[in-house]
Structure formats: C-alpha cells, structure tokens
Design a protein around this motif. Structure first.
Motif, PDB file in Angstrom:
ATOM      1  N   LYS A  47       5.527 -35.120  43.186  1.00 22.64           N
ATOM      2  CA  LYS A  47       5.350 -33.838  43.862  1.00 22.64           C
ATOM      3  C   LYS A  47       6.232 -32.747  43.266  1.00 22.64           C
ATOM      4  O   LYS A  47       5.839 -31.591  43.187  1.00 22.64           O
ATOM      5  CB  LYS A  47       5.635 -34.001  45.356  1.00 22.64           C
ATOM      6  CG  LYS A  47       4.579 -34.828  46.079  1.00 22.64           C
ATOM      7  CD  LYS A  47       4.848 -34.887  47.573  1.00 22.64           C
ATOM      8  CE  LYS A  47       3.735 -35.655  48.292  1.00 22.64           C
ATOM      9  NZ  LYS A  47       3.965 -35.725  49.760  1.00 22.64           N
ATOM     10  N   TRP A  48       7.434 -33.099  42.834  1.00 22.20           N
ATOM     11  CA  TRP A  48       8.310 -32.141  42.152  1.00 22.20           C
ATOM     12  C   TRP A  48       9.237 -32.902  41.228  1.00 22.20           C
ATOM     13  O   TRP A  48       8.858 -33.217  40.108  1.00 22.20           O
ATOM     14  CB  TRP A  48       9.064 -31.282  43.167  1.00 22.20           C
ATOM     15  CG  TRP A  48       9.756 -30.094  42.531  1.00 22.20           C
ATOM     16  CD1 TRP A  48      11.082 -29.790  42.598  1.00 22.20           C
ATOM     17  CD2 TRP A  48       9.158 -29.056  41.732  1.00 22.20           C
ATOM     18  NE1 TRP A  48      11.353 -28.635  41.888  1.00 22.20           N
ATOM     19  CE2 TRP A  48      10.186 -28.152  41.348  1.00 22.20           C
ATOM     20  CE3 TRP A  48       7.864 -28.801  41.294  1.00 22.20           C
ATOM     21  CZ2 TRP A  48       9.957 -27.035  40.550  1.00 22.20           C
ATOM     22  CZ3 TRP A  48       7.625 -27.677  40.500  1.00 22.20           C
ATOM     23  CH2 TRP A  48       8.675 -26.804  40.148  1.00 22.20           C
ATOM     24  N   TYR A 174      15.392 -24.223  39.581  1.00 21.32           N
ATOM     25  CA  TYR A 174      14.494 -25.358  39.702  1.00 21.32           C
ATOM     26  C   TYR A 174      13.648 -25.281  40.968  1.00 21.32           C
ATOM     27  O   TYR A 174      13.045 -26.271  41.383  1.00 21.32           O
ATOM     28  CB  TYR A 174      15.287 -26.668  39.700  1.00 21.32           C
ATOM     29  CG  TYR A 174      16.247 -26.807  38.541  1.00 21.32           C
ATOM     30  CD1 TYR A 174      15.938 -26.307  37.279  1.00 21.32           C
ATOM     31  CD2 TYR A 174      17.480 -27.435  38.706  1.00 21.32           C
ATOM     32  CE1 TYR A 174      16.817 -26.419  36.225  1.00 21.32           C
ATOM     33  CE2 TYR A 174      18.367 -27.553  37.655  1.00 21.32           C
ATOM     34  CZ  TYR A 174      18.039 -27.047  36.409  1.00 21.32           C
ATOM     35  OH  TYR A 174      18.924 -27.165  35.367  1.00 21.32           O
ATOM     36  N   ASP A 175      13.581 -24.118  41.570  1.00 25.90           N
ATOM     37  CA  ASP A 175      12.770 -23.934  42.768  1.00 25.90           C
ATOM     38  C   ASP A 175      11.336 -23.610  42.350  1.00 25.90           C
ATOM     39  O   ASP A 175      11.112 -22.797  41.450  1.00 25.90           O
ATOM     40  CB  ASP A 175      13.332 -22.801  43.627  1.00 25.90           C
ATOM     41  CG  ASP A 175      12.536 -22.592  44.898  1.00 25.90           C
ATOM     42  OD1 ASP A 175      12.770 -23.330  45.864  1.00 25.90           O
ATOM     43  OD2 ASP A 175      11.680 -21.682  44.899  1.00 25.90           O
ATOM     44  N   LYS A 176      10.378 -24.218  43.027  1.00 30.92           N
ATOM     45  CA  LYS A 176       8.983 -24.072  42.622  1.00 30.92           C
ATOM     46  C   LYS A 176       8.532 -22.617  42.569  1.00 30.92           C
ATOM     47  O   LYS A 176       7.808 -22.213  41.654  1.00 30.92           O
ATOM     48  CB  LYS A 176       8.087 -24.879  43.570  1.00 30.92           C
ATOM     49  CG  LYS A 176       6.610 -24.864  43.196  1.00 30.92           C
ATOM     50  CD  LYS A 176       5.789 -25.747  44.121  1.00 30.92           C
ATOM     51  CE  LYS A 176       6.090 -27.213  43.908  1.00 30.92           C
ATOM     52  NZ  LYS A 176       5.171 -28.089  44.667  1.00 30.92           N
ATOM     53  N   THR A 182       7.557 -19.139  37.441  1.00 29.25           N
ATOM     54  CA  THR A 182       6.577 -18.734  38.441  1.00 29.25           C
ATOM     55  C   THR A 182       6.537 -17.218  38.571  1.00 29.25           C
ATOM     56  O   THR A 182       5.460 -16.612  38.683  1.00 29.25           O
ATOM     57  CB  THR A 182       6.898 -19.369  39.802  1.00 29.25           C
ATOM     58  OG1 THR A 182       6.865 -20.791  39.672  1.00 29.25           O
ATOM     59  CG2 THR A 182       5.886 -18.945  40.862  1.00 29.25           C
ATOM     60  N   ASP A 198      -1.386 -25.346  44.885  1.00 34.05           N
ATOM     61  CA  ASP A 198       0.073 -25.441  44.978  1.00 34.05           C
ATOM     62  C   ASP A 198       0.701 -24.137  45.454  1.00 34.05           C
ATOM     63  O   ASP A 198       1.837 -23.825  45.099  1.00 34.05           O
ATOM     64  CB  ASP A 198       0.669 -25.851  43.631  1.00 34.05           C
ATOM     65  CG  ASP A 198       1.737 -26.930  43.788  1.00 34.05           C
ATOM     66  OD1 ASP A 198       2.254 -27.068  44.909  1.00 34.05           O
ATOM     67  OD2 ASP A 198       2.027 -27.626  42.816  1.00 34.05           O
ATOM     68  N   PRO A 203       1.377 -25.460  37.494  1.00 33.33           N
ATOM     69  CA  PRO A 203       2.099 -26.439  36.679  1.00 33.33           C
ATOM     70  C   PRO A 203       1.881 -26.284  35.178  1.00 33.33           C
ATOM     71  O   PRO A 203       2.611 -26.888  34.392  1.00 33.33           O
ATOM     72  CB  PRO A 203       1.542 -27.787  37.175  1.00 33.33           C
ATOM     73  CG  PRO A 203       0.216 -27.452  37.750  1.00 33.33           C
ATOM     74  CD  PRO A 203       0.343 -26.081  38.330  1.00 33.33           C
ATOM     75  N   ALA A 260      10.888 -33.418  35.774  1.00 32.87           N
ATOM     76  CA  ALA A 260       9.854 -32.749  36.567  1.00 32.87           C
ATOM     77  C   ALA A 260       8.696 -32.371  35.661  1.00 32.87           C
ATOM     78  O   ALA A 260       8.824 -31.462  34.833  1.00 32.87           O
ATOM     79  CB  ALA A 260      10.412 -31.508  37.266  1.00 32.87           C
ATOM     80  N   LYS A 262       5.846 -30.955  36.563  1.00 34.62           N
ATOM     81  CA  LYS A 262       5.287 -29.656  36.919  1.00 34.62           C
ATOM     82  C   LYS A 262       6.123 -28.505  36.363  1.00 34.62           C
ATOM     83  O   LYS A 262       5.598 -27.432  36.075  1.00 34.62           O
ATOM     84  CB  LYS A 262       5.141 -29.537  38.431  1.00 34.62           C
ATOM     85  CG  LYS A 262       4.075 -30.462  39.001  1.00 34.62           C
ATOM     86  CD  LYS A 262       3.870 -30.239  40.487  1.00 34.62           C
ATOM     87  CE  LYS A 262       2.748 -31.119  41.009  1.00 34.62           C
ATOM     88  NZ  LYS A 262       2.502 -30.899  42.464  1.00 34.62           N
ATOM     89  N   LEU A 263       7.422 -28.723  36.203  1.00 30.76           N
ATOM     90  CA  LEU A 263       8.297 -27.717  35.604  1.00 30.76           C
ATOM     91  C   LEU A 263       8.432 -27.945  34.095  1.00 30.76           C
ATOM     92  O   LEU A 263       8.948 -27.097  33.384  1.00 30.76           O
ATOM     93  CB  LEU A 263       9.669 -27.764  36.275  1.00 30.76           C
ATOM     94  CG  LEU A 263      10.631 -26.602  36.074  1.00 30.76           C
ATOM     95  CD1 LEU A 263       9.998 -25.290  36.513  1.00 30.76           C
ATOM     96  CD2 LEU A 263      11.936 -26.844  36.842  1.00 30.76           C
TER      97      LEU A 263
END
Length: 377
Positions: A47-48, A174-176, A182, A198, A203, A260, A262-263
C-alpha cells in the motif's frame, strides 16, 4: 570519447527472452487478479512502504528493456537516425499507453453511452514510464561509457533522494500527497489526468521516473557483461554476487529511504536490481550453461512479443467487462465469482481466475509467434 558500445557479435541469449517472458507472465497474473475475494498478499502491491512479489515485476520489465537495448546498440549508426528512432519509439510507446487508458473511449451513463472526455484520461502510466525511461537511457548509453553510466546512475539515485528531502514540505518527503512528486504532477496535470484509485496520487508520476531510469541502465550494463564476458560461468557468478550486494545495499538504505514501489525510492531500485541480477544469473546458468531447454519456449513466446501481449491483456479484460452480466458487473467479474470462486473460494480462486486469463493471453502470444507476427514500436 572511445566507443564502448556492445560488440557486433551475432549471439542472442535465450535466457534473456525467458527472463522477459517470465516478467510479462507475472505482470498479467498480478494485474488481473480474479474478483470475488482478495488476492494473496504477495500478489498485491504494498500500500505504501514495504515490498511484495508484485512490486518486483515492473522494475524487472525496465531491467529487461535495458537488456534488449544492449543488443539493439551493437551496431553503431549515425546520430541523426539513432535519435529519430529513439524518440519515435518513445513517442509511440507513450501514445499506446495513453490510448490504452482512454480505451474503450466511451462510458455508460444514465442517458446511454457517451464519449470519455480526454480530460478524464490518465496521462502517466506503465507504458508512459517505460517510454520516458527508454528515451532517457537511450540518450545516456549513446554518449557515455560504462564508468560514466554507473556515475549517472548514482547521481540519479542520490539526486532523487535529495529532491524529495529538500523540495518537499518539511516532514512530507515520503508523504503520499505532501511529497514534491505529487505536487509536481498536480501542477503539471489536472487531477482528472492522474491515477483515479489513489485519491490524486499517481504511482507513475513524472519525478519517480528519474530513479526508474537506473533500472534500465542496470539491465543495459548486465546485457553488456553477458555479451562481453570472457567466460559465461564467471560472468554469471559475478552477476549473482553483485545481485546479493545490491539487495543488501537496498535493505541497508531502507531505514532512511524506505522501500516503496509507489514512490519508486532509490532503496527500492537497488533491491529490485539485485533481485533481477540474481534471477537472471540463475536463468542463464540453467539455460545457457547447464543446457536445459525444455519449457523455455513457453516464456520466449511472451518474451519476443511483450508489447503486444501486454496490450492485449489490458484491453481485452476491459472490453469483456463492458458486457453486463447480472449483479457481478462485467463478464470477467461474473467468471471470477460464479465460476472460479465456486471452484475454489478465497484467494486461491482469485489466483486460478488470473492464471486462466494469463494463459489466454499466452495463447494469443503463441498464435502470433506461429504466424511470425511481432509488434514493435
């Protein structure tokens, strides 16, 4: 600068096609998990923070792209044709990715069918990232020797880390939604052009493409090593050792730069490069050194036509889900719930459904292989 591109020797390694085919097989299996029950946790992206088998697949596709690039550049061509081909292929792959997300171009509304607005079509994506990484890596390997490519990789990994830490809001690196990646995507594109599932985070956003380029460069360098090595056994042994070193380096970095997908963190890049080196070394040892050929065609069918098979897998499942079947939604949902969940309830039924669909895609690849049809950008 001395030309250090791959030699013009004709040999093609079956193991590299098998590696690419295995990657395509697993990618379809993960992307089309059967409905009606949650899939096995290892076949679902983290998920992260964290790492699963599913998280290893996309980087392996980039790594395989770098392998193929090392063979494609064996013959030196003039700069203008090279750049024309590079940017043309990148543009085609990017456009195919965009059109794939736009497909089927219409949507069902209360008043019937209506066109899907371009403003609601996702711009970043899997093929789009492949295209950008392909172009960037193609430019680097054209003019840099091996040592400079390694330095470029280090700069990309640490530069990406620095960008996140310095340009993100304090404590949000590192915050979504707080990370600079983002914010950059939202500044360049409207939320309608980003990933819908999301909450506005994508991602495959633009900034995360920087470290992903290193996965391609690593595959390229490994491809060169396989072609240039004085002895394949020694090359494979060194590849496996480097793989272990990369895995350990990624894990050692992860407390400060968490794993991560996604990151697309730099620690994640090192970990996945290490895994790919180990897996590819094992495949080469089995096929090229030990001479085991049985079963290889199953994967080479996918490995020689990865773009066509991947596009079919994404488009066909979307198309059949447009066919309404009762309360289960589309046809694929009905098959997954009413057939596979009855055969094997739970995660195993979900896996069987995905496996059946993956084999359908393999059959398309088999048919194309028999007809000599290869889709190239």
């Amino acid at each position: 600068m001395t030309d250090t591109l791959a030699p013009t020797g004709p040999r093609r390694f079956t193991a590299l096609d098998v590696f690419r085919g295995l990657t395509v097989f697993l990618m379809i299996l993960v992307n089309t998990a059967g409905p009606g029950a949650p899939a096995y946790a290892t076949l679902v992206h983290a998920k992260w923070f964290g790492f699963t088998l599913a998280d290893a697949i996309f980087p392996s596709f980039l790594f395989a792209m770098g392998n193929a690039m090392s063979f494609a550049t064996r013959t030196r061509i003039d700069t203008a044709p090279y750049l024309t081909r590079l940017f043309k292929r990148g543009a085609i792959i990017f456009a195919l990715g965009f059109l794939m997300y736009w497909f089927p171009f219409v949507m069902r509304t209360d008043d019937g069918w209506a066109p899907i607005p371009c403003a609601l079509t996702r711009v970043p994506g899997v093929l789009q990232r492949l295209a950008l990484c392909y172009v960037a890596a193609g430019l680097l390997v054209r003019w840099l020797d091996v040592r400079a490519i390694v330095i470029a990789g280090v700069v990309l990994l640490f530069g990406y880390w620095a960008i996140l830490l310095v340009l993100s809001a304090p404590g949000m690196a590192y915050d979504k939604f707080g990370t600079i990646g983002t914010q950059l995507d939202l500044w360049l594109l409207s939320p309608g052009h980003l990933y819908k599932k999301d909450g506005g985070f994508d991602p495959e956003g633009l900034l995360g493409t920087l470290p992903a380029i290193v996965n391609v460069l690593a595959g390229y360098l490994v491809g060169l090593a396989v072609q240039r090595g004085a002895g394949l056994t020694r090359t494979v042994r060194m590849m496996a050792l480097y793989g272990v070193a990369f895995v350990l380096a990624g894990l050692a970095w992860s407390p400060w730069f968490p794993l991560a997908k996604k990151l697309w963190t730099s620690s994640y890049v090192l970990l996945t490069i290490g895994i790919d080196c180990i897996v590819l070394a094992g495949i080469i040892a089995l096929i090229e050194i030990a001479g085991v050929k049985r079963g290889t065609r199953f994967f080479t069918i996918l490995g020689r036509n990865p773009l066509a098979v991947y596009l079919f897998s994404e488009l066909f499942v979307t198309a059949i889900n447009l066919i309404p079947v009762g309360e289960d939604g589309g046809l694929y949902g009905w098959v997954g719930i009413e057939i596979f969940q009855r055969i094997a309830p739970g995660a195993f039924g979900s896996l069987l459904c995905a496996l059946a669909y993956t084999m359908l895609c393999w059959a398309v690849g088999w048919w194309m292989d028999r007809k000599g049809l290869i889709l190239k950008a």
